[in-house]
Design a protein around this motif. Structure first.
Motif, PDB file in Angstrom:
ATOM      1  N   LEU A 117       0.859  -1.179   0.000  1.00 18.99           N
ATOM      2  CA  LEU A 117       0.000   0.000   0.000  1.00 18.99           C
ATOM      3  C   LEU A 117       0.895   1.229   0.000  1.00 18.99           C
ATOM      4  O   LEU A 117       1.690   1.426   0.916  1.00 18.99           O
ATOM      5  N   CYS A 118       0.748   2.057  -1.039  1.00 16.15           N
ATOM      6  CA  CYS A 118       1.552   3.278  -1.174  1.00 16.15           C
ATOM      7  C   CYS A 118       0.864   4.476  -0.536  1.00 16.15           C
ATOM      8  O   CYS A 118      -0.356   4.496  -0.378  1.00 16.15           O
ATOM      9  N   ALA A 119       1.670   5.462  -0.212  1.00 14.13           N
ATOM     10  CA  ALA A 119       1.188   6.768   0.247  1.00 14.13           C
ATOM     11  C   ALA A 119       2.130   7.800  -0.332  1.00 14.13           C
ATOM     12  O   ALA A 119       3.344   7.612  -0.302  1.00 14.13           O
ATOM     13  N   PHE A 120       1.565   8.863  -0.885  1.00 16.63           N
ATOM     14  CA  PHE A 120       2.448   9.919  -1.359  1.00 16.63           C
ATOM     15  C   PHE A 120       1.811  11.284  -1.239  1.00 16.63           C
ATOM     16  O   PHE A 120       0.593  11.425  -1.127  1.00 16.63           O
ATOM     17  N   ARG A 121       2.691  12.261  -1.210  1.00 11.94           N
ATOM     18  CA  ARG A 121       2.270  13.650  -1.050  1.00 11.94           C
ATOM     19  C   ARG A 121       1.526  14.114  -2.301  1.00 11.94           C
ATOM     20  O   ARG A 121       1.805  13.667  -3.405  1.00 11.94           O
ATOM     21  N   ASN A 122       0.628  15.063  -2.117  1.00 14.89           N
ATOM     22  CA  ASN A 122      -0.098  15.633  -3.252  1.00 14.89           C
ATOM     23  C   ASN A 122       0.861  16.227  -4.275  1.00 14.89           C
ATOM     24  O   ASN A 122       0.561  16.251  -5.466  1.00 14.89           O
ATOM     25  N   GLU A 123       2.016  16.692  -3.828  1.00 15.27           N
ATOM     26  CA  GLU A 123       2.991  17.339  -4.708  1.00 15.27           C
ATOM     27  C   GLU A 123       3.859  16.337  -5.473  1.00 15.27           C
ATOM     28  O   GLU A 123       4.619  16.726  -6.346  1.00 15.27           O
ATOM     29  N   PHE A 124       3.791  15.061  -5.124  1.00 14.04           N
ATOM     30  CA  PHE A 124       4.642  14.059  -5.764  1.00 14.04           C
ATOM     31  C   PHE A 124       4.315  14.000  -7.252  1.00 14.04           C
ATOM     32  O   PHE A 124       3.154  13.890  -7.642  1.00 14.04           O
ATOM     33  N   GLU A 125       5.322  14.076  -8.089  1.00 13.60           N
ATOM     34  CA  GLU A 125       5.107  14.099  -9.543  1.00 13.60           C
ATOM     35  C   GLU A 125       5.011  12.675 -10.085  1.00 13.60           C
ATOM     36  O   GLU A 125       6.005  12.012 -10.298  1.00 13.60           O
ATOM     37  N   THR A 126       3.758  12.229 -10.266  1.00 16.22           N
ATOM     38  CA  THR A 126       3.538  10.878 -10.791  1.00 16.22           C
ATOM     39  C   THR A 126       3.454  10.872 -12.312  1.00 16.22           C
ATOM     40  O   THR A 126       3.624   9.839 -12.931  1.00 16.22           O
ATOM     41  N   GLY A 127       3.115  12.028 -12.886  1.00 19.31           N
ATOM     42  CA  GLY A 127       2.867  12.070 -14.324  1.00 19.31           C
ATOM     43  C   GLY A 127       1.499  11.503 -14.668  1.00 19.31           C
ATOM     44  O   GLY A 127       1.158  11.354 -15.833  1.00 19.31           O
ATOM     45  N   SER A 128       0.700  11.191 -13.651  1.00 22.76           N
ATOM     46  CA  SER A 128      -0.614  10.578 -13.869  1.00 22.76           C
ATOM     47  C   SER A 128      -1.679  11.635 -14.130  1.00 22.76           C
ATOM     48  O   SER A 128      -1.945  12.478 -13.271  1.00 22.76           O
ATOM     49  N   PRO A 129      -2.341  11.574 -15.298  1.00 21.84           N
ATOM     50  CA  PRO A 129      -3.432  12.521 -15.548  1.00 21.84           C
ATOM     51  C   PRO A 129      -4.620  12.271 -14.612  1.00 21.84           C
ATOM     52  O   PRO A 129      -5.362  13.191 -14.294  1.00 21.84           O
ATOM     53  N   PHE A 132     -14.942  12.122 -10.363  1.00 24.62           N
ATOM     54  CA  PHE A 132     -14.300  12.938 -11.382  1.00 24.62           C
ATOM     55  C   PHE A 132     -14.058  12.039 -12.583  1.00 24.62           C
ATOM     56  O   PHE A 132     -14.096  10.811 -12.474  1.00 24.62           O
ATOM     57  N   GLU A 133     -13.867  12.662 -13.735  1.00 29.77           N
ATOM     58  CA  GLU A 133     -13.651  11.904 -14.965  1.00 29.77           C
ATOM     59  C   GLU A 133     -12.291  12.212 -15.546  1.00 29.77           C
ATOM     60  O   GLU A 133     -11.786  13.335 -15.430  1.00 29.77           O
ATOM     61  N   CYS A 134     -11.727  11.194 -16.168  1.00 24.55           N
ATOM     62  CA  CYS A 134     -10.449  11.355 -16.846  1.00 24.55           C
ATOM     63  C   CYS A 134     -10.384  10.325 -17.965  1.00 24.55           C
ATOM     64  O   CYS A 134     -10.588   9.131 -17.723  1.00 24.55           O
ATOM     65  N   ARG A 135     -10.135  10.805 -19.167  1.00 26.18           N
ATOM     66  CA  ARG A 135      -9.979   9.930 -20.332  1.00 26.18           C
ATOM     67  C   ARG A 135     -11.121   8.923 -20.491  1.00 26.18           C
ATOM     68  O   ARG A 135     -10.899   7.746 -20.743  1.00 26.18           O
ATOM     69  N   GLY A 136     -12.330   9.403 -20.287  1.00 24.47           N
ATOM     70  CA  GLY A 136     -13.511   8.570 -20.485  1.00 24.47           C
ATOM     71  C   GLY A 136     -13.842   7.621 -19.344  1.00 24.47           C
ATOM     72  O   GLY A 136     -14.794   6.860 -19.428  1.00 24.47           O
ATOM     73  N   ASN A 137     -13.074   7.658 -18.274  1.00 22.03           N
ATOM     74  CA  ASN A 137     -13.346   6.816 -17.110  1.00 22.03           C
ATOM     75  C   ASN A 137     -13.816   7.677 -15.946  1.00 22.03           C
ATOM     76  O   ASN A 137     -13.368   8.811 -15.774  1.00 22.03           O
TER      77      ASN A 137
END
Length: 189
Positions: free
Chosen positions: A70-82, A169-174
């Motif tokens: 189970l991961c946890a990361f800061r809101n500022e972490f740059e995942t590159g995830s849209p 919320f929606e992203c890329r049709g999902n």
């Protein structure tokens, strides 16, 4: 209920985390396997190390091997995830306990992944409790997202762990559900 050790991931665990991630990534699963839950994204080995070395990745060790993480990361972490970018953009319009999510000190919960051989045996709750204890006092809330096309995970988090749905919320049709939970103000010994 399994006997498991819950702890922060160490560098020696990263290969097992990546293996488990790949085995449960949506693109690698059949339609039938997806009904039992799936991961919507994959982290690189570098991101896996960065997450584990920052807020931390909790692992469940069963029989000397990583059975879940189970991961946890800061809101500022740059995942590159849209998807994560869209979720963060929605914080002003999502309300929890009468306040916008953007007004809380928060972190991003997940992803969580459990080896198919160990599901429904208490590891999700164990990881969740270990993560909340680890991050107690650092954040007010944790925020997760689950694809609406992953009802197995949604049920596990809302009904099983008691997370609160605060919107979509929606992203890329999902479509994704945003889930929130309180983090303890301090860790109990």
């Amino acid at each position: 209920m399994l006997v498991a050790e819950y702890r922060r991931a160490k560098p020696a665990d990263y290969a097992d985390i990546l293996r488990l991630q790949s085995a449960n990534f949506i693109a690698n699963l059949s339609e039938e396997e997806r009904r039992e839950g799936f991961l919507s994204a994959e982290f690189t080995p570098e991101q896996t190390a960065q997450i584990a070395e920052d807020l931390g990745t909790m692992v469940a060790i069963v029989d000397s091997r990583v059975a879940a993480f189970l991961c946890a990361f800061r809101n500022e972490f740059e995942t590159g995830s849209p998807v994560i970018a869209k979720m963060l953009e929605s914080y002003d319009r999502m309300i929890f306990e009468g306040r916008a999510l953007s007004s809380f000190g928060s972190y991003i919960y997940g992803p969580v992944c459990i080896d198919r051989n160990y599901r429904r045996r208490g590891l999700l709750r164990g990881l969740f409790e270990a993560q909340k204890k680890e991050l107690a006092g650092q954040f007010e809330i944790g925020v997760a997202f689950v694809s609406r096309s992953n009802p197995h995970s949604l049920t596990a988090h809302v009904d099983g762990l008691g997370m609160t749905e605060v919107g979509d919320f929606e992203c890329r049709g999902n479509t994704y559900a945003t889930l929130v939970f309180r983090v303890p103000a301090q860790s109990n010994p």
